[in-house]
Enzyme design. Structure first.
Site, PDB file in Angstrom:
ATOM      1  N   HIS A 193     -18.327  -4.355  -2.267  1.00  0.00           N
ATOM      2  CA  HIS A 193     -17.151  -3.512  -2.511  1.00  0.00           C
ATOM      3  C   HIS A 193     -16.368  -4.166  -3.632  1.00  0.00           C
ATOM      4  O   HIS A 193     -15.942  -5.315  -3.496  1.00  0.00           O
ATOM      5  CB  HIS A 193     -16.313  -3.403  -1.251  1.00  0.00           C
ATOM      6  CG  HIS A 193     -15.003  -2.693  -1.441  1.00  0.00           C
ATOM      7  ND1 HIS A 193     -14.925  -1.391  -1.894  1.00  0.00           N
ATOM      8  CD2 HIS A 193     -13.722  -3.101  -1.245  1.00  0.00           C
ATOM      9  CE1 HIS A 193     -13.651  -1.035  -1.965  1.00  0.00           C
ATOM     10  NE2 HIS A 193     -12.907  -2.056  -1.587  1.00  0.00           N
ATOM     11  N   GLU A 270     -18.538   2.992   3.099  1.00  0.00           N
ATOM     12  CA  GLU A 270     -17.386   2.482   3.838  1.00  0.00           C
ATOM     13  C   GLU A 270     -16.072   2.992   3.242  1.00  0.00           C
ATOM     14  O   GLU A 270     -15.297   2.231   2.670  1.00  0.00           O
ATOM     15  CB  GLU A 270     -17.424   0.947   3.827  1.00  0.00           C
ATOM     16  CG  GLU A 270     -16.433   0.294   4.748  1.00  0.00           C
ATOM     17  CD  GLU A 270     -16.385  -1.203   4.511  1.00  0.00           C
ATOM     18  OE1 GLU A 270     -16.775  -1.931   5.424  1.00  0.00           O
ATOM     19  OE2 GLU A 270     -15.971  -1.644   3.424  1.00  0.00           O
ATOM     20  N   ARG A 273      -9.471   4.979   2.078  1.00  0.00           N
ATOM     21  CA  ARG A 273      -8.538   5.889   1.415  1.00  0.00           C
ATOM     22  C   ARG A 273      -9.145   7.269   1.191  1.00  0.00           C
ATOM     23  O   ARG A 273      -8.465   8.290   1.349  1.00  0.00           O
ATOM     24  CB  ARG A 273      -8.131   5.257   0.078  1.00  0.00           C
ATOM     25  CG  ARG A 273      -6.987   5.946  -0.618  1.00  0.00           C
ATOM     26  CD  ARG A 273      -6.488   5.108  -1.770  1.00  0.00           C
ATOM     27  NE  ARG A 273      -7.529   4.886  -2.753  1.00  0.00           N
ATOM     28  CZ  ARG A 273      -7.370   5.129  -4.059  1.00  0.00           C
ATOM     29  NH1 ARG A 273      -6.237   5.618  -4.508  1.00  0.00           N
ATOM     30  NH2 ARG A 273      -8.334   4.879  -4.906  1.00  0.00           N
ATOM     31  N   CYS A 341      18.652  -1.734   0.970  1.00  0.00           N
ATOM     32  CA  CYS A 341      19.470  -2.627   0.155  1.00  0.00           C
ATOM     33  C   CYS A 341      18.527  -3.492  -0.679  1.00  0.00           C
ATOM     34  O   CYS A 341      18.337  -4.684  -0.425  1.00  0.00           O
ATOM     35  CB  CYS A 341      20.367  -3.485   1.049  1.00  0.00           C
ATOM     36  SG  CYS A 341      21.556  -4.469   0.128  1.00  0.00           S
ATOM     37  N   GLU A 342      17.907  -2.848  -1.651  1.00  0.00           N
ATOM     38  CA  GLU A 342      16.861  -3.482  -2.461  1.00  0.00           C
ATOM     39  C   GLU A 342      16.675  -2.654  -3.720  1.00  0.00           C
ATOM     40  O   GLU A 342      16.401  -1.456  -3.649  1.00  0.00           O
ATOM     41  CB  GLU A 342      15.553  -3.521  -1.672  1.00  0.00           C
ATOM     42  CG  GLU A 342      14.427  -4.278  -2.332  1.00  0.00           C
ATOM     43  CD  GLU A 342      14.608  -5.781  -2.238  1.00  0.00           C
ATOM     44  OE1 GLU A 342      14.410  -6.454  -3.262  1.00  0.00           O
ATOM     45  OE2 GLU A 342      14.947  -6.272  -1.139  1.00  0.00           O
TER      46      GLU A 342
END
Length: 421
Positions: A193, A270, A273, A341-342
């Site tokens: 992979h 395999e 996604r 808060c980022e």
């Protein structure tokens, strides 16, 4: 069968279920999954002898159950994923094995479970051969080979080449075989992979590398795995992969090995996604619209604690708006962000953290915004950052919605913590 995802700037439903009704019933944000899309993607791959789902992409046990019902087997990369697979009805026996443990290391708990349940192992490091051999001599294993090259939609999803930690370096196969001989371990399967989101040309290169690696191992090889990495369309300009062509390349590799070895070879794939990405939607509510210099922000009640792919990879997700009333028909360039808060809590950003604008329908506070193609590496990477509650997951099947994970509560958030005296 519809195999081509299309994108629209507005959306009112998913698989026939009204999004405003789901939001009224369950609150926002929430994930929902269209089971029929997963079934379509499984059908795409039916030419392969086995489809082994890489469950790390989306590991809710209801999703695992549904892919199992379609004849799919599963890959596990941790003790927790072994437990999830078994809870969803998978068993490690059978041909092909219902569960395979694939990793670059054994932690103590995973090794215990592998031995206890006799779970086949796809070995990603030479040391794993010794560790397995000491407690389970005589085992049969697969080798995950790093062929020396890789490719993916992001450097962070590239799983081949010298900068990747994954797999056994292709020049170390003989060393691994010597280690296996010491414990009477037999290599019966080979796996490669090179990355997630690779194109057909790079995927095709793996075939030649696989053939060479198998010839070095020898006639004990009975199964080869093409790995995953099949690309998914996130934009209209993205091309769909030619599955027939891809299978043909691997089928020829299989036939070449069968001719040389004199016995049949099983061919696995395999996907992670590829099976689930297009099925998933993160639905959030626009809670504020504000102007910051030249930028208009749509601020949602979902943040990167719910969907981390943009902040991790600069990943692009198609976005649509679900209006409470009618659409004005107008659009505007906006930045879409969350409540955390980022500063990095931006869904419309490019790799490197650069804020980007997106042309979206004009909207109002209270309208829903839908982040699409969000079924993979989305909820699976969710966190409690900023002490946010993880959102519910909803399965949409045969025109009905079913809650497969409830929204977390404060009790859930605090349940594992204590204040010592």
């Amino acid at each position: 069968m519809d195999t081509q995802t299309t994108f629209s700037p507005t959306r009112t439903e998913v698989a026939g279920v009204d999004l405003q009704e789901l939001a009224a019933q369950h609150g926002t944000p929430f994930y929902c999954y269209d089971v029929s899309k997963i079934e379509e993607r499984i059908a795409d791959l039916k030419a392969f002898d086995a489809i082994r789902y890489a469950q790390k992409a989306c590991s809710n046990i209801a999703i695992l159950d549904r892919v199992r019902r379609q004849g799919v087997v599963v890959d596990a990369v941790s003790a927790g994923e072994i437990g999830r697979a078994m809870a969803a009805g998978f068993r490690p026996d059978g041909d092909p094995a219902g569960i395979v443990y694939t990793a670059d290391v054994f932690d103590a708990q995973s090794l215990d479970l592998v031995v206890k349940h006799n779970i086949p192992v796809n070995v990603g490091s030479p040391d794993m051969v010794d560790q397995l051999g000491e407690v389970a001599p005589g085992s049969e294993i697969a080798l995950r080979i790093n062929p020396g090259f890789g490719h993916g939609h992001s450097q962070k999803t590239n799983t081949g080449g010298p900068q990747s930690k994954h797999g056994i370096w292709h020049e170390q196969i003989n060393d691994v075989l010597r280690r296996a001989d010491k414990y009477g371990i037999m290599v019966t399967s080979m796996h490669m992979h090179i990355g997630s989101g690779t194109d057909i040309e790079h995927l095709a290169q793996v075939c030649g590398a696989m053939e060479s690696a198998c010839l070095e191992v020898g006639r004990t090889v009975k199964t080869i795995s093409a790995g995953g990495g099949l690309p998914v369309r996130y934009q209209e300009s993205d091309e769909s992969i030619d599955i027939d062509r891809y299978f043909g390349l691997w089928d020829q590799t299989r036939r070449n090995l069968e001719e040389k070895f004199g016995h049949s070879i099983s061919l696995e794939i395999e996907p992670g996604r590829y099976l689930v990405a297009e099925s998933g939607y993160l639905v959030a509510e626009i809670r504020a619209i504000k102007q910051m210099g030249e930028n208009t922000f749509y601020l949602l009640d979902a943040g990167f604690n719910d969907l981390a792919r943009p902040i991790l990879y600069g990943a692009y997700h198609p976005i649509s708006v679900c209006h409470r009333g009618g659409s004005t028909g107008t659009t505007q360039e906006v930045v879409v962000g969350g409540p955390l808060c980022e500063s990095g809590d931006i869904f419309t950003q490019q790799d490197g953290g650069f804020v980007a604008r997106r042309q979206l329908p004009s909207a109002s506070v209270g309208d829903l915004l839908v982040l699409e193609v969000a079924g993979a590496y989305s909820y699976a990477m969710a966190s409690n950052y900023n002490s946010k509650f993880r959102c519910p997951e909803i399965l949409i099947e045969d025109g009905t919605s079913k809650v497969i994970r409830r929204r977390e509560t404060l009790d859930d958030l605090l349940s594992l913590e204590t204040i010592p005296e």
